[in-house]
Write a protein that holds these residues in place. Structure first.
Motif, short mmCIF file in Angstrom:
data_model
loop_
_atom_site.label_atom_id
_atom_site.label_comp_id
_atom_site.label_asym_id
_atom_site.label_seq_id
_atom_site.Cartn_x
_atom_site.Cartn_y
_atom_site.Cartn_z
N LEU A 140 0.82 -1.21 0.00
CA LEU A 140 0.00 0.00 0.00
C LEU A 140 0.85 1.26 0.00
CD1 LEU A 140 -3.04 -0.60 2.40
CD2 LEU A 140 -2.93 -0.78 -0.09
N LEU A 141 1.81 1.32 0.92
CA LEU A 141 2.57 2.54 1.12
C LEU A 141 3.84 2.60 0.27
CD1 LEU A 141 2.52 5.17 2.77
CD2 LEU A 141 3.74 3.98 4.60
N VAL A 142 4.29 1.46 -0.18
CA VAL A 142 5.57 1.43 -0.90
C VAL A 142 5.41 1.46 -2.41
CG1 VAL A 142 6.77 0.27 0.98
CG2 VAL A 142 5.65 -1.10 -0.77
N ARG A 143 4.17 1.46 -2.90
CA ARG A 143 3.92 1.60 -4.32
C ARG A 143 3.31 2.97 -4.58
NH1 ARG A 143 1.25 -4.25 -6.11
NH2 ARG A 143 3.09 -5.52 -5.60
N ASN A 144 3.95 3.75 -5.40
CA ASN A 144 3.46 5.10 -5.67
C ASN A 144 2.39 5.07 -6.75
OD1 ASN A 144 5.23 5.98 -3.78
ND2 ASN A 144 6.68 6.90 -5.21
N GLY A 145 1.23 4.57 -6.33
CA GLY A 145 0.09 4.44 -7.23
C GLY A 145 -1.19 4.84 -6.55
N PRO A 146 -2.33 4.43 -7.10
CA PRO A 146 -3.63 4.89 -6.58
C PRO A 146 -3.94 4.47 -5.16
CG PRO A 146 -3.89 3.18 -8.27
CD PRO A 146 -2.47 3.61 -8.31
N ARG A 147 -3.37 3.34 -4.69
CA ARG A 147 -3.68 2.91 -3.31
C ARG A 147 -2.88 3.67 -2.26
NH1 ARG A 147 -3.42 -3.31 -2.60
NH2 ARG A 147 -1.54 -3.17 -3.89
N LEU A 148 -2.08 4.63 -2.70
CA LEU A 148 -1.33 5.46 -1.75
C LEU A 148 -2.28 6.21 -0.82
CD1 LEU A 148 1.47 6.51 -0.87
CD2 LEU A 148 1.22 8.32 -2.59
N ILE A 149 -3.45 6.59 -1.30
CA ILE A 149 -4.40 7.30 -0.44
C ILE A 149 -4.94 6.37 0.64
CG2 ILE A 149 -6.30 6.87 -2.05
CD1 ILE A 149 -5.86 9.83 0.41
#
Length: 294
Positions: free
Chosen positions: A267-276
């Motif tokens: 979740l936190l380590v991928r800079n994509g839509p699930r960052l929120i």
């Protein structure tokens, strides 16, 4: 955050005028032009890019993904390629994509050069802030021709960050240590998006003064900065290991008050839509610590 959204809109407006004059063209994160009209055969070689393509409505155009891509579940039915570091330009070209999406830190620069020399449109991604993740989504949507539905989604995504920012604005600052790795002990500096997320929640990365995106630190350094929250990414087992790792230092504020947390993997380590989604969890953890601060 409102200014951020306005800036993104203005940036794209100027860009789309150029794109409509010929064919959709964007600049990637290496400031190189990438031009393709509604890509139909997309090769995606990074998990955060796979998630972005899905978010902007282009997963049906994907012909293959890297082996680490595992979200959404639908990607597991797609062909999966070896680690991009071992892929040669020839093997990528053999799949006849009309657009290749890669992560700058996850592929050889020589391969990118070879692909471009062969005339292949390659979008190189290296988003380091929330704003850059948003523009990545919008640029990829433009290349896929899905901007009419994707842009409103991105705007809603940014609005969720704005809501978090407004919610925690003016609250007591909570010092946070984010652990990347145990041995050697690694953390993230102030230029990383995780530090931005912590700040959004009214927290403060205790190593925000570090200029490198990631850096090795010492246990003594963490103890000296005495964070009120210890945060990492991982599974339930990883959380148990984190608790065990820091248990020998009961005087540490975060350990003493039981504010040691892990955010689910990816979740936190991928800079994509699930960052929120990760940001909302981080904010909840920081708020729990804030309520117990003397």
């Amino acid at each position: 955050m409102l200014l951020l959204r306005s800036f993104i809109v203005l940036w794209l407006c100027g860009f789309v005028q150029f794109a409509q004059a010929t064919q959709p063209c964007v600049q990637d994160d290496l400031n190189q032009p990438v031009c393709v009209k509604q890509a139909q055969r997309v090769l995606v070689l990074a998990p955060h890019l796979t998630e972005i393509v899905d978010f902007v409505g282009g997963l049906d155009r994907v012909i293959a993904v890297d082996g680490s891509s595992n979200f959404p579940a639908a990607v597991n039915s797609l062909p999966k390629l070896p680690n991009p570091w071992v892929l040669g330009a020839e093997s990528i070209l053999a799949r006849k994509p009309d657009l290749v999406l890669v992560w700058q830190s996850g592929i050889s620069a020589d391969v990118v050069v070879q692909l471009r020399k062969a005339g292949m449109p390659v979008f190189v991604s290296e988003p380091k802030t929330v704003a850059q993740v948003a523009t990545t989504m919008q640029r990829i949507a433009l290349l896929l021709g899905t901007q009419s539905t994707a842009y409103p989604k991105v705007d809603q995504w940014l609005a969720r960050f704005e809501q978090l920012s407004n919610r925690f604005k003016g609250r007591a600052v909570v010092p946070v240590f984010y652990q990347v790795w145990r041995q050697p002990l690694m953390t993230l500096g102030g230029q990383h998006v995780v530090s931005e997320v912590i700040g959004l929640c009214g927290g403060r990365n205790v190593f925000s003064d570090l200029t490198n995106l990631a850096a090795q630190v010492s246990v003594e350094g963490v103890l000296k900065r005495n964070p009120a929250v210890l945060l990492s990414s991982g599974s339930v087992e990883d959380h148990r290991a984190l608790l065990k790792q820091w248990a020998p230092w009961p005087g540490l504020n975060a350990v003493q008050r039981s504010h040691v947390y892990t955010v689910p993997n990816d979740l936190l380590v991928r800079n994509g839509p699930r960052l929120i989604d990760a940001a909302e969890q981080v904010c909840d953890h920081i708020e729990q610590a804030r309520r117990q601060e003397p």
